[in-house]
Design an enzyme around this catalytic site. Sequence first.
Site, PDB file in Angstrom:
ATOM      1  N   ARG A   1      24.803 -57.523  96.669  1.00 12.97           N
ATOM      2  CA  ARG A   1      25.664 -58.711  96.681  1.00 12.97           C
ATOM      3  C   ARG A   1      26.882 -58.578  95.778  1.00 12.97           C
ATOM      4  NH1 ARG A   1      20.408 -61.003  96.724  1.00 12.97           N
ATOM      5  NH2 ARG A   1      19.902 -61.936  98.750  1.00 12.97           N
TER       6      ARG A   1
ATOM      7  N   ASN B   1      51.473 -59.696 106.339  1.00 12.43           N
ATOM      8  CA  ASN B   1      51.125 -59.235 107.689  1.00 12.43           C
ATOM      9  C   ASN B   1      52.354 -58.965 108.544  1.00 12.43           C
ATOM     10  OD1 ASN B   1      48.248 -59.362 107.449  1.00 12.43           O
ATOM     11  ND2 ASN B   1      48.396 -61.595 107.560  1.00 12.43           N
TER      12      ASN B   1
ATOM     13  N   LYS C   1      53.675 -57.634  96.185  1.00 15.69           N
ATOM     14  CA  LYS C   1      52.336 -57.989  96.635  1.00 15.69           C
ATOM     15  C   LYS C   1      51.580 -58.775  95.573  1.00 15.69           C
ATOM     16  CE  LYS C   1      48.267 -56.306  99.010  1.00 15.69           C
ATOM     17  NZ  LYS C   1      47.644 -55.196  99.773  1.00 15.69           N
TER      18      LYS C   1
ATOM     19  N   GLU D   1      55.265 -49.519 104.331  1.00 19.09           N
ATOM     20  CA  GLU D   1      54.783 -50.748 103.695  1.00 19.09           C
ATOM     21  C   GLU D   1      55.725 -51.183 102.567  1.00 19.09           C
ATOM     22  OE1 GLU D   1      52.493 -52.795 104.531  1.00 19.09           O
ATOM     23  OE2 GLU D   1      50.986 -51.751 105.727  1.00 19.09           O
TER      24      GLU D   1
ATOM     25  N   HIS E   1      52.407 -56.389 111.367  1.00 18.37           N
ATOM     26  CA  HIS E   1      51.039 -55.952 111.628  1.00 18.37           C
ATOM     27  C   HIS E   1      50.448 -56.486 112.935  1.00 18.37           C
ATOM     28  CE1 HIS E   1      51.382 -54.592 107.540  1.00 18.37           C
ATOM     29  NE2 HIS E   1      50.178 -54.071 107.573  1.00 18.37           N
TER      30      HIS E   1
ATOM     31  N   LYS F   1      41.461 -56.883  99.515  1.00 18.68           N
ATOM     32  CA  LYS F   1      41.001 -56.837 100.901  1.00 18.68           C
ATOM     33  C   LYS F   1      40.205 -55.555 101.119  1.00 18.68           C
ATOM     34  CE  LYS F   1      44.195 -59.568 103.687  1.00 18.68           C
ATOM     35  NZ  LYS F   1      45.148 -59.517 104.827  1.00 18.68           N
TER      36      LYS F   1
ATOM     37  N   GLU G   1      44.255 -65.414 101.470  1.00 10.92           N
ATOM     38  CA  GLU G   1      45.085 -65.553 102.667  1.00 10.92           C
ATOM     39  C   GLU G   1      44.909 -66.891 103.375  1.00 10.92           C
ATOM     40  OE1 GLU G   1      46.119 -63.023 106.674  1.00 10.92           O
ATOM     41  OE2 GLU G   1      45.424 -61.894 104.944  1.00 10.92           O
TER      42      GLU G   1
ATOM     43  N   ARG H   1      50.064 -65.548 101.617  1.00 11.33           N
ATOM     44  CA  ARG H   1      49.694 -64.140 101.751  1.00 11.33           C
ATOM     45  C   ARG H   1      49.898 -63.629 103.175  1.00 11.33           C
ATOM     46  NH1 ARG H   1      44.585 -61.008  98.900  1.00 11.33           N
ATOM     47  NH2 ARG H   1      45.005 -58.976  99.825  1.00 11.33           N
TER      48      ARG H   1
ATOM     49  N   HIS I   1      49.121 -45.491 110.442  1.00  6.38           N
ATOM     50  CA  HIS I   1      49.215 -46.938 110.228  1.00  6.38           C
ATOM     51  C   HIS I   1      50.641 -47.376 109.901  1.00  6.38           C
ATOM     52  CE1 HIS I   1      48.221 -50.983 108.861  1.00  6.38           C
ATOM     53  NE2 HIS I   1      48.863 -50.718 107.741  1.00  6.38           N
TER      54      HIS I   1
ATOM     55  N   HIS J   1      49.136 -53.397 114.551  1.00  7.13           N
ATOM     56  CA  HIS J   1      47.707 -53.140 114.713  1.00  7.13           C
ATOM     57  C   HIS J   1      47.344 -52.938 116.183  1.00  7.13           C
ATOM     58  CE1 HIS J   1      46.042 -54.825 110.642  1.00  7.13           C
ATOM     59  NE2 HIS J   1      46.517 -53.600 110.547  1.00  7.13           N
TER      60      HIS J   1
END
Length: 349
Positions: free
Chosen positions: A114, A237, A219, A178, A240, A136, A229, A233, A262, A244
């Site tokens: 956990r 993206n 960032k 990025e 993306h 993330k 997010e 935030r 990417h 993506h």
Amino acid sequence: MKLTMRLKEHSYDIILKRGCLKNLYQFANVRDRKVFVLTDSGIPAEYAQTVADQCTDATIYTIPQGEASKCLKVYGQVLQAMLDFGMSRRDVVVAVGGGVVGDLGGFCAASYMRGIDFINCPTSTLAQIDSSIGGKTAIDLGETKNIVGAFWQPQVVLIDPDVLDTLPRRQYVNGLAEALKAGLIADPELYSLFEKHVQSPDTIDEDIEQIIYHSLQVKKKIVEQDETEQGPRAALNFGHTIGHGIEAVKGVRGRRKNGLYHGECVALGMLPMIEDKPLVKRTRAIMRALGLPTRTSYDKARVLEQMHHDKKGRGATITIIKVPGLGCWRADKISMTELPALLGMEEEA
């Protein structure tokens, strides 16, 4: 240089310093507990060994290089290796690698017992500029990228620009996409660092530390406002949603060795989202100078299908990020039925 991500009880330092990987022990407790060092087969072995040598009790676990390792199977294998090593809640995972290693290692740390401590030591331009901070962590499910994961902040992030010297040039440039994104949405000064090298792109290495620093600042500021997010935030993206989708169809993955990286996919995804036409022209010039793609052929129907799986989708709508001008952004909620227009599919009908 040191930055501090200020997230109350989840705050941590980001160390940007040449040679800092050799001094990990100065920034984190790796001496009095078990340390699971996760790396991949494409990373020079001496980087992981440098970390392990600073620890009292460490093991190095190497996964296959590439996005295909961000899957349920490898995730399970890593967790089993952590259990076999006898790790407890007081122990730590150290990721030494690029975005794949960082994403996978962070998710394993988030879910083992956990949640245990996690340290990120990014070794790629992409990871140093972007994915190593913010918390993330994720793995892919089939062709859908980063759909299974958790927000899990690291204890510390060590960014050593010296390790970038071993990167292939294309991988090095891939990560700069990025940083260009960060400049477009929030930092004209960062954008100007790229523009001044358009006529002599090989000299951009001279400013790499400043590029990394500015990108991290962008960032950091956004994540501090919105850790999980729920609002601002989403700006990160930018590029993306389409990116993506292209990556799922044409990205380097499994047997698809000649696909796009990417950052290259994000670059392609940014251009249609810039509303200022002169800025589009300037950005294309930067991308061409760096060696990033500005156009590619792809199966638009398949890309559209992947865009429907985007995490920013909410039923019949999806939030997309647009840049109306340099240094600013806007979130637009559009209908899923409007997605084909982003790919120019309506004009072809």
